[in-house]
Design an enzyme around this catalytic site. Structure first.
Site, PDB file in Angstrom:
ATOM      1  N   ILE A  47       0.988  -1.230  -0.056  1.00 54.95           N
ATOM      2  CA  ILE A  47       0.082   0.104  -0.006  1.00 54.95           C
ATOM      3  C   ILE A  47       0.806   1.275   0.161  1.00 54.95           C
ATOM      4  O   ILE A  47       0.441   2.373  -0.382  1.00 54.95           O
ATOM      5  CB  ILE A  47      -0.878   0.090   1.120  1.00 54.95           C
ATOM      6  CG1 ILE A  47      -1.912   1.085   0.946  1.00 54.95           C
ATOM      7  CG2 ILE A  47      -0.041   0.191   2.547  1.00 54.95           C
ATOM      8  CD1 ILE A  47      -3.425   1.033   1.989  1.00 54.95           C
ATOM      9  N   LYS A  48       2.289   1.054   0.237  1.00 54.02           N
ATOM     10  CA  LYS A  48       2.934   2.365   0.398  1.00 54.02           C
ATOM     11  C   LYS A  48       3.282   3.018  -1.051  1.00 54.02           C
ATOM     12  O   LYS A  48       3.763   3.955  -0.865  1.00 54.02           O
ATOM     13  CB  LYS A  48       4.351   1.883   1.393  1.00 54.02           C
ATOM     14  CG  LYS A  48       4.092   1.389   2.806  1.00 54.02           C
ATOM     15  CD  LYS A  48       3.644   2.491   3.618  1.00 54.02           C
ATOM     16  CE  LYS A  48       3.664   2.078   5.025  1.00 54.02           C
ATOM     17  NZ  LYS A  48       3.251   3.167   6.015  1.00 54.02           N
ATOM     18  N   ASP A  49       3.077   2.383  -1.972  1.00 56.63           N
ATOM     19  CA  ASP A  49       3.405   2.891  -3.336  1.00 56.63           C
ATOM     20  C   ASP A  49       2.476   4.235  -3.371  1.00 56.63           C
ATOM     21  O   ASP A  49       2.881   5.124  -3.951  1.00 56.63           O
ATOM     22  CB  ASP A  49       2.960   1.787  -4.286  1.00 56.63           C
ATOM     23  CG  ASP A  49       3.867   0.623  -4.467  1.00 56.63           C
ATOM     24  OD1 ASP A  49       4.792   0.726  -3.705  1.00 56.63           O
ATOM     25  OD2 ASP A  49       3.484  -0.393  -5.345  1.00 56.63           O
ATOM     26  N   ALA A  52       4.077   7.125  -1.340  1.00 61.55           N
ATOM     27  CA  ALA A  52       5.324   7.365  -1.698  1.00 61.55           C
ATOM     28  C   ALA A  52       5.470   8.263  -3.046  1.00 61.55           C
ATOM     29  O   ALA A  52       6.023   9.170  -2.760  1.00 61.55           O
ATOM     30  CB  ALA A  52       6.005   6.174  -2.055  1.00 61.55           C
TER      31      ALA A  52
END
Length: 457
Positions: A47-49, A52
């Protein structure tokens, strides 16, 4: 190329629009449907995409990140992955600091994407010069033309989820979602997603899942930052030893803590029972939800965030030896114990070999007892204790065949034998048992293996 195939200009365009998948076996005891927002479908497998790339775009727009610049961040791995993907497309350099509790796979992946990775100690205060927070901040002052991301206090983090994750969940559930459950760390996912959903329906409950050893739960309940709550824990990517600015207590309705063991065991269950190969925090999120099942009704619709992919944890959560060492596996039978020990070479000696050779094997492998084979069959054993007694009477025995001095064979037990029963086979004269698996291979279990398993049971 057929008309229904969407073509993307670059990898960043594939971020988002992840599937919502209904869970079954792992939530059979819950009264309502539970859906997983499976975020490893993002290109960086987490999910960090989302946040970021959003943080990079905002920094560019604000003039904080300039062409040819260096992105610097402290990360547990997943945020670094998203930043690295953005850097590749946009022409930036990356330097990441992380902690020594994070899986080796995460650091290796970041390096594969061209990032520089600095490993820092976990068990230090955030303000300590050696912490991964402090090291990343220091580097940002030393490296020319650099931008310090600071995902914890960077509000573009939660903005990404307000703009993307929340609307996706609302649309996918047709506005029927009643509960959002998030294993939370930086606070971006739960705050951004929760804020959007509550704007659509203020009655939606937003539940945060925390780890023992984190101070977030007490902070939420009391407003107090109590460092006495902080102690080392194993779970990756959730919990904090400070309160990031991305948190908004008005958005969150409840905090629940989950143990390291329960999160790890549940992650493995999700993989085996749902066929969804998830990371550690997904196990924590679902375990926390199940702890709160008394708060649910048949009319509820729950969405749980599954943050990342299990491939990041193959050396930890999905490694039986790692789990066994920490007492996370319930070892009940010989089969369980062998699974936790992993594949080990069974040292044997042929009946025609000499006593001297047997002694050398014992010394080489530091073992007390060796099975004796005649052909493919185990017909006896030799032990340090037995050989010592015989050699003290006749030193010439060392040149004789093992068959002349071999003792009673090591007991062979069934794979489904309860661990507790092994104590009846192992004594001062016999320090091990053998078990034969379905393929015909023998496995040896020593008294130390049994004692270790029982002590962690």
């Amino acid at each position: 190329m057929t008309a229904d195939k969407k073509v993307y200009n670059n990898i960043l365009e594939t971020i988002g629009d992840t599937p919502l998948i209904r869970l079954h076996k792992t939530v059979a005891d819950l009264p309502c449907p539970v859906y997983a927002k499976v975020e490893f479908f993002n290109p960086g497998n987490s999910i960090k995409d989302r946040m970021a790339v959003k943080m990079v775009e905002v920094a560019e727009a604000e003039g904080k990140l300039k062409p040819g610049g260096t992105i610097i961040e402290g990360t547990s791995g997943n945020t670094g992955m998203g930043l690295a993907l953005a850097a590749i497309q946009k022409g930036y350099r990356c330097i990441f600091t992380t902690t020594d509790k994070q899986s080796k796979e995460k650091a290796d992946i970041l390096k594969a994407l061209g990032a520089e990775v600095i490993i820092c100690p976990t068990n230090v205060e955030p303000e300590d010069p050696k912490s991964y927070y402090s090291v990343s901040k220091r580097l940002a002052t030393e490296v020319p033309n650099s931008w310090y991301v600071n995902q914890y206090d960077n509000l573009a983090n939660r903005l990404a989820h307000y703009e993307q994750t929340g609307p996706e969940i609302w649309k996918q559930t047709e506005g029927k979602v009643t509960h959002l459950v998030v294993a939370t760390g930086t606070g971006g996912t739960i705050t951004g997603t929760g804020k959007y959903l509550k704007e659509q329906n203020p009655d939606i409950q937003v539940w945060a899942i925390d780890s023992y050893g984190s101070l977030l739960t007490k902070w939420f309940n009391t407003g107090e930052i109590d460092m006495k709550e902080v102690h080392p824990y194993i779970t990756e990517g959730i919990g904090e030893d400070f309160v990031p600015e991305n948190y908004d207590r008005d958005v969150i309705d409840y905090f629940e803590k989950v143990t390291d063991k329960d999160g790890a065991v549940m992650a493995r269950r999700i993989a085996k029972e749902e066929g969804i190969f998830v990371g550690y925090s997904a196990g924590s999120a679902l375990s926390g939800l199940k702890q709160l099942k008394s708060k649910l009704t048949k009319d509820d619709v729950v969405v749980v965030i599954f943050h990342d992919h299990g491939s990041r944890y193959v050396g930890k959560v999905y490694n039986d030896e790692w789990m066994l060492d920490r007492g996370f596996l319930d070892v009940n039978t010989v089969q369980d114990l062998i699974g936790g020990l992993g594949r080990r070479r069974l040292v044997t000696i042929d009946a025609a070999q000499t006593v001297q050779q047997a002694m050398e094997l014992m010394q080489q492998y530091d073992i007390e007892q060796i099975p004796v084979k005649t052909g493919n069959d185990i017909t006896g054993s030799v032990s340090q204790h037995g050989l010592f007694k015989k050699l003290m009477q006749d030193l010439n025995l060392k040149d004789q065949a093992v068959s002349n001095v071999q003792e009673t064979g090591i007991p062979v037990v069934a794979m489904n034998t309860p661990i507790e029963r092994l104590t009846g086979y192992i004594n001062k004269d016999n320090g091990a048992v053998l078990a034969k698996d379905d393929s015909g291979d023998y496995h040896i279990i020593t008294k130390y293996d049994v004692l270790n398993a029982l002590s962690k049971g």
